[in-house]
Design a protein around this motif. Sequence first.
Motif, PDB file in Angstrom:
ATOM      1  N   LEU A  53       0.820  -1.218   0.000  1.00  0.00           N
ATOM      2  CA  LEU A  53       0.000   0.000   0.000  1.00  0.00           C
ATOM      3  C   LEU A  53       0.850   1.262   0.000  1.00  0.00           C
ATOM      4  CD1 LEU A  53      -2.713   1.396  -0.052  1.00  0.00           C
ATOM      5  CD2 LEU A  53      -2.767   1.206   2.448  1.00  0.00           C
ATOM      6  N   PRO A  54       1.811   1.425   0.922  1.00  0.00           N
ATOM      7  CA  PRO A  54       2.610   2.652   0.857  1.00  0.00           C
ATOM      8  C   PRO A  54       3.396   2.795  -0.447  1.00  0.00           C
ATOM      9  CG  PRO A  54       3.318   1.265   2.708  1.00  0.00           C
ATOM     10  CD  PRO A  54       2.154   0.611   2.070  1.00  0.00           C
ATOM     11  N   VAL A  55       3.866   1.677  -0.986  1.00  0.00           N
ATOM     12  CA  VAL A  55       4.623   1.750  -2.244  1.00  0.00           C
ATOM     13  C   VAL A  55       3.687   2.103  -3.403  1.00  0.00           C
ATOM     14  CG1 VAL A  55       5.977   0.408  -3.903  1.00  0.00           C
ATOM     15  CG2 VAL A  55       6.515   0.304  -1.489  1.00  0.00           C
ATOM     16  N   SER A  56       2.473   1.584  -3.395  1.00  0.00           N
ATOM     17  CA  SER A  56       1.543   1.920  -4.483  1.00  0.00           C
ATOM     18  C   SER A  56       1.179   3.400  -4.426  1.00  0.00           C
ATOM     19  CB  SER A  56       0.297   1.042  -4.444  1.00  0.00           C
ATOM     20  OG  SER A  56      -0.499   1.331  -3.323  1.00  0.00           O
ATOM     21  N   GLU A  57       1.029   3.954  -3.221  1.00  0.00           N
ATOM     22  CA  GLU A  57       0.759   5.386  -3.089  1.00  0.00           C
ATOM     23  C   GLU A  57       1.951   6.202  -3.607  1.00  0.00           C
ATOM     24  OE1 GLU A  57      -0.218   5.777   1.036  1.00  0.00           O
ATOM     25  OE2 GLU A  57      -2.240   4.982   0.737  1.00  0.00           O
ATOM     26  N   TYR A  58       3.144   5.743  -3.288  1.00  0.00           N
ATOM     27  CA  TYR A  58       4.360   6.391  -3.762  1.00  0.00           C
ATOM     28  C   TYR A  58       4.411   6.364  -5.291  1.00  0.00           C
ATOM     29  CZ  TYR A  58       9.347   7.320  -4.419  1.00  0.00           C
ATOM     30  OH  TYR A  58      10.544   7.832  -4.830  1.00  0.00           O
ATOM     31  N   PHE A  59       4.104   5.197  -5.869  1.00  0.00           N
ATOM     32  CA  PHE A  59       4.091   5.064  -7.332  1.00  0.00           C
ATOM     33  C   PHE A  59       3.060   5.995  -7.947  1.00  0.00           C
ATOM     34  CE2 PHE A  59       7.075   1.827  -7.485  1.00  0.00           C
ATOM     35  CZ  PHE A  59       7.177   1.252  -8.740  1.00  0.00           C
ATOM     36  N   ASN A  60       1.882   6.069  -7.364  1.00  0.00           N
ATOM     37  CA  ASN A  60       0.839   6.944  -7.904  1.00  0.00           C
ATOM     38  C   ASN A  60       1.292   8.396  -7.929  1.00  0.00           C
ATOM     39  OD1 ASN A  60      -1.211   5.119  -8.620  1.00  0.00           O
ATOM     40  ND2 ASN A  60      -1.842   4.952  -6.494  1.00  0.00           N
ATOM     41  N   ASP A  61       2.066   8.796  -6.930  1.00  0.00           N
ATOM     42  CA  ASP A  61       2.567  10.171  -6.877  1.00  0.00           C
ATOM     43  C   ASP A  61       3.754  10.396  -7.797  1.00  0.00           C
ATOM     44  OD1 ASP A  61       0.665  10.869  -5.009  1.00  0.00           O
ATOM     45  OD2 ASP A  61       2.004  10.635  -3.288  1.00  0.00           O
ATOM     46  N   LYS A  62       4.730   9.483  -7.758  1.00  0.00           N
ATOM     47  CA  LYS A  62       5.994   9.718  -8.455  1.00  0.00           C
ATOM     48  C   LYS A  62       6.056   9.081  -9.846  1.00  0.00           C
ATOM     49  CE  LYS A  62      10.899   9.971  -7.901  1.00  0.00           C
ATOM     50  NZ  LYS A  62      12.037   9.858  -7.041  1.00  0.00           N
ATOM     51  N   TYR A  63       5.407   7.951 -10.037  1.00  0.00           N
ATOM     52  CA  TYR A  63       5.490   7.212 -11.298  1.00  0.00           C
ATOM     53  C   TYR A  63       4.098   6.838 -11.828  1.00  0.00           C
ATOM     54  CZ  TYR A  63      10.338   6.531  -9.793  1.00  0.00           C
ATOM     55  OH  TYR A  63      11.635   6.727  -9.380  1.00  0.00           O
TER      56      TYR A  63
END
Length: 106
Positions: A53-63
């Motif tokens: 979940l935190p990585v998917s949120e990071y991806f949505n923001d950055k990538y």
Amino acid sequence: MFGKNKNNDVADNMKKLADKAREEVRDKWIDHNDTLSLKKEVPLSKRIDTFVLPVSEYFNDKYPILVSDGGEIFWHTVAAGIVESGTHPKNEINAAFEELRGKYAI
């Protein structure tokens, strides 16, 4: 002629972006794995589940371009980053992702 070069440029840029994202996932996984306060008995699939979940949120923001395909690149990048981290054998990582397949439809 020009279209072919443009397609190659786009593919090269996507590869560079995915490589950068994979390196970041690897580093984030190492940090997550080192700081996660779960008992050793907790299966790897559950450990990965707390990471997704935190990585998917990071991806949505950055990538965002890497998650626009419905998640295939995201899941591949997460798996590759965890494999590259060297924290767990590849067969254990594959088994963990198999366990998560039903939950996330991957």
